[in-house]
Design an enzyme around this catalytic site. Structure first.
Site, PDB file in Angstrom:
ATOM      1  N   GLY A  24       1.187  -1.102  -0.600  1.00  0.00           N
ATOM      2  CA  GLY A  24       0.146  -0.250  -0.279  1.00  0.00           C
ATOM      3  C   GLY A  24       0.722   1.767  -0.254  1.00  0.00           C
ATOM      4  N   ILE A  82      -0.513   6.791   3.850  1.00  0.00           N
ATOM      5  CA  ILE A  82       0.479   7.159   4.288  1.00  0.00           C
ATOM      6  C   ILE A  82       1.761   6.787   3.632  1.00  0.00           C
ATOM      7  N   ASP A  93       2.121  -2.730  -4.162  1.00  0.00           N
ATOM      8  CA  ASP A  93       0.637  -2.046  -4.461  1.00  0.00           C
ATOM      9  C   ASP A  93      -0.231  -2.856  -5.688  1.00  0.00           C
ATOM     10  N   ASP A 117      -1.299  -7.405  -5.559  1.00  0.00           N
ATOM     11  CA  ASP A 117      -2.533  -7.481  -5.034  1.00  0.00           C
ATOM     12  C   ASP A 117      -1.901  -8.286  -3.484  1.00  0.00           C
ATOM     13  N   THR A 148      -5.098   1.373  12.372  1.00  0.00           N
ATOM     14  CA  THR A 148      -6.337   2.734  12.733  1.00  0.00           C
ATOM     15  C   THR A 148      -7.331   2.800  14.262  1.00  0.00           C
ATOM     16  N   ASP A 149      -7.917   4.139  15.134  1.00  0.00           N
ATOM     17  CA  ASP A 149      -7.989   4.161  16.467  1.00  0.00           C
ATOM     18  C   ASP A 149      -9.887   3.597  15.973  1.00  0.00           C
ATOM     19  N   GLU A 150     -10.025   3.594  14.752  1.00  0.00           N
ATOM     20  CA  GLU A 150     -11.393   3.423  14.892  1.00  0.00           C
ATOM     21  C   GLU A 150     -12.298   1.779  15.076  1.00  0.00           C
ATOM     22  N   TYR A 200     -15.733  -1.014   7.601  1.00  0.00           N
ATOM     23  CA  TYR A 200     -14.196  -0.486   7.267  1.00  0.00           C
ATOM     24  C   TYR A 200     -13.712  -0.148   8.675  1.00  0.00           C
ATOM     25  N   LYS A 216     -11.070  -4.064   9.682  1.00  0.00           N
ATOM     26  CA  LYS A 216      -9.775  -3.037  10.099  1.00  0.00           C
ATOM     27  C   LYS A 216      -9.253  -3.861  11.291  1.00  0.00           C
ATOM     28  N   TYR A 228     -21.346  16.965   7.124  1.00  0.00           N
ATOM     29  CA  TYR A 228     -22.280  15.859   7.534  1.00  0.00           C
ATOM     30  C   TYR A 228     -22.491  16.210   8.708  1.00  0.00           C
ATOM     31  N   ARG A 270     -12.214  14.357  16.318  1.00  0.00           N
ATOM     32  CA  ARG A 270     -11.300  14.077  15.627  1.00  0.00           C
ATOM     33  C   ARG A 270      -9.630  14.363  15.878  1.00  0.00           C
ATOM     34  N   PRO A 300     -24.336   7.220   7.806  1.00  0.00           N
ATOM     35  CA  PRO A 300     -24.695   6.475   8.436  1.00  0.00           C
ATOM     36  C   PRO A 300     -23.540   5.904   9.563  1.00  0.00           C
TER      37      PRO A 300
HETATM   38  P1  NAD Z   1      -5.198   5.198   1.109  1.00  0.00           P
HETATM   39  O1  NAD Z   1      -6.444   4.498   0.437  1.00  0.00           O
HETATM   40  O2  NAD Z   1      -4.626   6.563   0.586  1.00  0.00           O
HETATM   41  O3  NAD Z   1      -4.203   3.690   0.090  1.00  0.00           O
HETATM   42  C1  NAD Z   1      -3.944   2.876   0.368  1.00  0.00           C
HETATM   43  C2  NAD Z   1      -3.031   1.925  -0.967  1.00  0.00           C
HETATM   44  O4  NAD Z   1      -3.492   0.430  -0.216  1.00  0.00           O
HETATM   45  C3  NAD Z   1      -2.967   2.477  -1.927  1.00  0.00           C
HETATM   46  O5  NAD Z   1      -2.344   2.299  -2.777  1.00  0.00           O
HETATM   47  C4  NAD Z   1      -4.328   1.558  -2.745  1.00  0.00           C
HETATM   48  O6  NAD Z   1      -3.543   1.441  -4.112  1.00  0.00           O
HETATM   49  C5  NAD Z   1      -3.603   0.063  -1.900  1.00  0.00           C
HETATM   50  N1  NAD Z   1      -4.412  -1.135  -1.954  1.00  0.00           N
HETATM   51  C6  NAD Z   1      -5.731  -1.296  -1.981  1.00  0.00           C
HETATM   52  N2  NAD Z   1      -5.859  -2.563  -1.495  1.00  0.00           N
HETATM   53  C7  NAD Z   1      -4.626  -3.104  -1.567  1.00  0.00           C
HETATM   54  C8  NAD Z   1      -4.259  -4.556  -2.311  1.00  0.00           C
HETATM   55  N3  NAD Z   1      -5.571  -5.144  -2.067  1.00  0.00           N
HETATM   56  N4  NAD Z   1      -3.407  -5.015  -2.498  1.00  0.00           N
HETATM   57  C9  NAD Z   1      -2.262  -4.201  -2.877  1.00  0.00           C
HETATM   58  N5  NAD Z   1      -2.424  -3.032  -2.285  1.00  0.00           N
HETATM   59  C10 NAD Z   1      -3.800  -2.568  -1.707  1.00  0.00           C
HETATM   60  O7  NAD Z   1      -4.632   4.573   2.545  1.00  0.00           O
HETATM   61  P2  NAD Z   1      -3.898   5.652   3.888  1.00  0.00           P
HETATM   62  O8  NAD Z   1      -5.060   6.520   3.623  1.00  0.00           O
HETATM   63  O9  NAD Z   1      -2.258   6.008   3.522  1.00  0.00           O
HETATM   64  O10 NAD Z   1      -4.162   4.798   4.633  1.00  0.00           O
HETATM   65  C11 NAD Z   1      -3.070   3.631   5.091  1.00  0.00           C
HETATM   66  C12 NAD Z   1      -3.297   2.197   5.818  1.00  0.00           C
HETATM   67  O11 NAD Z   1      -2.850   3.171   7.442  1.00  0.00           O
HETATM   68  C13 NAD Z   1      -4.740   1.540   6.306  1.00  0.00           C
HETATM   69  O12 NAD Z   1      -4.499   0.524   6.232  1.00  0.00           O
HETATM   70  C14 NAD Z   1      -4.992   2.510   7.170  1.00  0.00           C
HETATM   71  O13 NAD Z   1      -6.263   1.141   7.727  1.00  0.00           O
HETATM   72  C15 NAD Z   1      -4.371   2.930   8.205  1.00  0.00           C
HETATM   73  N6  NAD Z   1      -4.888   4.224   8.706  1.00  0.00           N
HETATM   74  C16 NAD Z   1      -4.560   5.842   7.877  1.00  0.00           C
HETATM   75  C17 NAD Z   1      -5.804   6.703   8.533  1.00  0.00           C
HETATM   76  C18 NAD Z   1      -5.885   7.985   7.880  1.00  0.00           C
HETATM   77  O14 NAD Z   1      -6.295   8.985   8.302  1.00  0.00           O
HETATM   78  N7  NAD Z   1      -5.979   8.235   6.369  1.00  0.00           N
HETATM   79  C19 NAD Z   1      -5.343   6.305  10.315  1.00  0.00           C
HETATM   80  C20 NAD Z   1      -5.229   5.207  10.914  1.00  0.00           C
HETATM   81  C21 NAD Z   1      -4.812   4.667   9.972  1.00  0.00           C
HETATM   82  O1  DAU Z   2      -9.310   7.729  12.798  1.00  0.00           O
HETATM   83  C1  DAU Z   2      -8.733   7.395  11.135  1.00  0.00           C
HETATM   84  C2  DAU Z   2      -9.204   6.811  10.184  1.00  0.00           C
HETATM   85  O2  DAU Z   2      -9.655   8.183   9.959  1.00  0.00           O
HETATM   86  C3  DAU Z   2      -8.667   6.122   9.866  1.00  0.00           C
HETATM   87  O3  DAU Z   2      -8.483   4.773   9.891  1.00  0.00           O
HETATM   88  C4  DAU Z   2      -9.463   6.110   8.007  1.00  0.00           C
HETATM   89  O4  DAU Z   2      -8.876   5.023   6.858  1.00  0.00           O
HETATM   90  C5  DAU Z   2      -9.776   7.357   7.528  1.00  0.00           C
HETATM   91  O5  DAU Z   2     -10.321   7.634   6.327  1.00  0.00           O
HETATM   92  C6  DAU Z   2     -10.376   8.596   8.970  1.00  0.00           C
HETATM   93  O6  DAU Z   2     -11.524   7.838   8.680  1.00  0.00           O
HETATM   94  P1  DAU Z   2     -12.647   9.102   8.653  1.00  0.00           P
HETATM   95  O7  DAU Z   2     -14.038   8.825   8.325  1.00  0.00           O
HETATM   96  O8  DAU Z   2     -12.495   9.605  10.516  1.00  0.00           O
HETATM   97  O9  DAU Z   2     -12.120  10.279   7.746  1.00  0.00           O
HETATM   98  P2  DAU Z   2     -13.124  11.428   6.958  1.00  0.00           P
HETATM   99  O10 DAU Z   2     -11.719  11.647   6.449  1.00  0.00           O
HETATM  100  O11 DAU Z   2     -13.451  10.119   5.919  1.00  0.00           O
HETATM  101  O12 DAU Z   2     -13.914  11.964   7.802  1.00  0.00           O
HETATM  102  C7  DAU Z   2     -13.454  12.481   9.208  1.00  0.00           C
HETATM  103  C8  DAU Z   2     -15.129  13.066   9.884  1.00  0.00           C
HETATM  104  O13 DAU Z   2     -15.543  14.419   8.544  1.00  0.00           O
HETATM  105  C9  DAU Z   2     -15.382  12.533   9.778  1.00  0.00           C
HETATM  106  O14 DAU Z   2     -16.629  12.773  11.057  1.00  0.00           O
HETATM  107  C10 DAU Z   2     -16.655  13.126   9.109  1.00  0.00           C
HETATM  108  C11 DAU Z   2     -16.828  13.760   8.523  1.00  0.00           C
HETATM  109  N1  DAU Z   2     -16.866  14.333   7.035  1.00  0.00           N
HETATM  110  C12 DAU Z   2     -15.931  13.211   5.719  1.00  0.00           C
HETATM  111  C13 DAU Z   2     -16.427  13.884   4.681  1.00  0.00           C
HETATM  112  C14 DAU Z   2     -15.883  12.755   3.285  1.00  0.00           C
HETATM  113  C15 DAU Z   2     -17.819  15.291   6.321  1.00  0.00           C
HETATM  114  O15 DAU Z   2     -18.119  16.193   7.247  1.00  0.00           O
HETATM  115  N2  DAU Z   2     -18.011  15.454   5.353  1.00  0.00           N
HETATM  116  C16 DAU Z   2     -17.172  15.035   4.171  1.00  0.00           C
HETATM  117  O16 DAU Z   2     -17.691  14.782   2.962  1.00  0.00           O
END
Ligand code: NAD
Ligand code: DAU
Length: 344
Positions: free
Chosen positions: A8, A13, A34, A60, A126-128, A150, A154, A207, A214, A274
């Site tokens: 990935g 990240i 990736d 994959d 993730t903290d989720e 999701y 995780k 939303y 967050r 939802p």
């Molecule tokens: P992202 O969606 O930007 O990137 C995900 C990457 O994984 C992409 O490059 C995609 O092509 C690759 N991928 C997806 N399915 C795949 C597969 N089957 N095989 C190989 N590659 C695959 O994600 P991100 O936001 O960079 O998150 C990275 C990791 O960190 C995830 O595991 C996510 O759960 C975790 N995380 C994200 C956040 C956040 O705020 N973005 C916070 C905490 C944890």
């Molecule tokens: O907490 C870590 C997680 O943070 C990661 O594990 C996930 O991969 C990452 O997507 C993120 O999840 P969230 O659902 O918190 O992130 P998102 O950016 O989708 O939404 C952040 C907050 O903003 C959430 O309360 C929903 C709100 N939101 C989101 C979108 C996309 C809106 O109000 N409007 C929007 O259009």
């Protein structure tokens, strides 16, 4: 010499982590593995194209043969698994892809790591997985209480990682990070979506009542935290990663508009997600005891992020102009407008 497989690594990240590794460790080779889903983007890794310490393999994580072949060909000793389906909203309409990659794909990597006797398997989680934390803060013992497909996927991945440690002695670590922001984040997540919409004078879809909280952290801090756990973490342990502070979405949106220099009239309330988790909050004392602390406050992180999107239109315009993105936006956002809640 350490040989990392960063699964990935073409995502948000993961690509920041690859850059961080290559900039801070001369004694490493990094192979990005990736699938290049809609969220994967080789533009995130452009600056490493000619670095002999870097290689890219399209594959994959669910493909056991390709995973094993890649591990053997590149003599990998450490897997850092970022590969996942990551957007909560998409998990509400396509849970199957999340179960496939986030649970089954994790199992495939673990099996390969066990069979080839790797030195370390690190799971980026993730903290989720703690679900909404309405009071106080979740430490690593806090119960798993997932609420979206999701987060459930995780958590499934995390439990499988811990099972491979307990059952087979696989040397694993897990980090559970909070919402990260910074360069190269796909503009479906709230901060890049809001900055890029604001630049174009388009509405910022909030939303529900916008009072959800967050812990927004800068992506480089997240990467440094993962590296700290790789260097100093205890095998078999989980570490929370975040700033330990919280911000309401509406406050984030107002500050963001100020930073871009756009009016509050761009705020557009829409129907809620939802099962929307109201609040995430992490106790980060365990990772702080290893010497890591986030270096950016929320406002510093947001300012740097906004500046990057303002300076790098080449990166996000290509995505947002694409038919795939526009179809997603139309399907997900159209017809959801509602009046602002009375308290705002
Ligand atoms: P992202 O969606 O930007 O990137 C995900 C990457 O994984 C992409 O490059 C995609 O092509 C690759 N991928 C997806 N399915 C795949 C597969 N089957 N095989 C190989 N590659 C695959 O994600 P991100 O936001 O960079 O998150 C990275 C990791 O960190 C995830 O595991 C996510 O759960 C975790 N995380 C994200 C956040 C956040 O705020 N973005 C916070 C905490 C944890
Ligand atoms: O907490 C870590 C997680 O943070 C990661 O594990 C996930 O991969 C990452 O997507 C993120 O999840 P969230 O659902 O918190 O992130 P998102 O950016 O989708 O939404 C952040 C907050 O903003 C959430 O309360 C929903 C709100 N939101 C989101 C979108 C996309 C809106 O109000 N409007 C929007 O259009």
């Amino acid at each position: 010499m350490k040989n990392y497989l960063v699964t990935g690594g073409a995502g948000f990240i993961g690509s920041n982590f690859v850059t961080w590794l290559l900039e801070h460790h001369d004694d490493c080779r990094v192979v990005v593995y990736d699938k290049l889903t809609y969220a994967g983007n080789l533009n995130n890794l452009l600056s490493h194209r000619d670095d002999p310490r870097y290689a890219f393999v399209q594959g994959d994580i669910c493909d056991a043969k390709r995973v094993r072949d890649t591990l053997k060909t590149h003599a990998i000793d450490t897997i850092v698994n970022f590969a996942a389906e990551t957007h909560v909203d998409r998990s509400l309409t396509d849970a199957g892809s999340f179960i496939n990659t986030d649970v089954f794909g994790t199992y495939v990597l673990l099996e390969a790591a066990k069979e080839l006797g790797l030195e370390r398997y690190h799971q980026v989680s993730t903290d989720e997985v703690y679900g909404e934390v309405l009071e106080g803060a979740a430490d690593e013992q806090y119960p798993i209480h997932t609420r979206s497909p999701y987060s459930a996927s995780k958590a499934g991945g995390d439990l499988m990682v811990l099972a491979y440690h307990t059952s087979f002695g696989l040397p694993v670590t897990i980090t559970r990070g909070s919402n990260s922001i910074g360069p190269y984040q796909y503009p479906e997540k709230v901060v890049p979506l809001f900055v890029t919409n604001a630049i174009d004078d388009k509405p910022l879809p909030i939303y529900g009542d916008g009072l959800q909280a967050r812990d927004y952290q800068y992506v480089v801090d997240h990467c440094e935290g993962i590296n700290t756990v790789l260097q100093k973490g205890q095998i078999g342990e989980i570490y929370n990663l975040g700033t330990g502070t919280e911000t309401r979405n509406i406050d984030m949106a107002n500050l963001l508009l100020e930073l871009v220099g756009k009016p509050k009239s761009l705020l557009q309330y829409i129907t809620d997600r939802p099962g929307h988790d109201r609040r995430y909050a992490l106790d980060v004392s365990k990772i702080r005891a290893l010497g890591w602390q986030s270096r950016h406050s929320f406002s510093q992180a947001l300012e740097k992020t906004v500046r990057w999107y303002c300076d790098n239109e080449w990166w996000w315009r290509e995505i947002k102009n694409g038919t795939r993105y526009q179809a997603y936006y139309q399907t997900h956002y159209s017809g959801r407008e509602v009046a602002p809640p009375p308290e705002n």
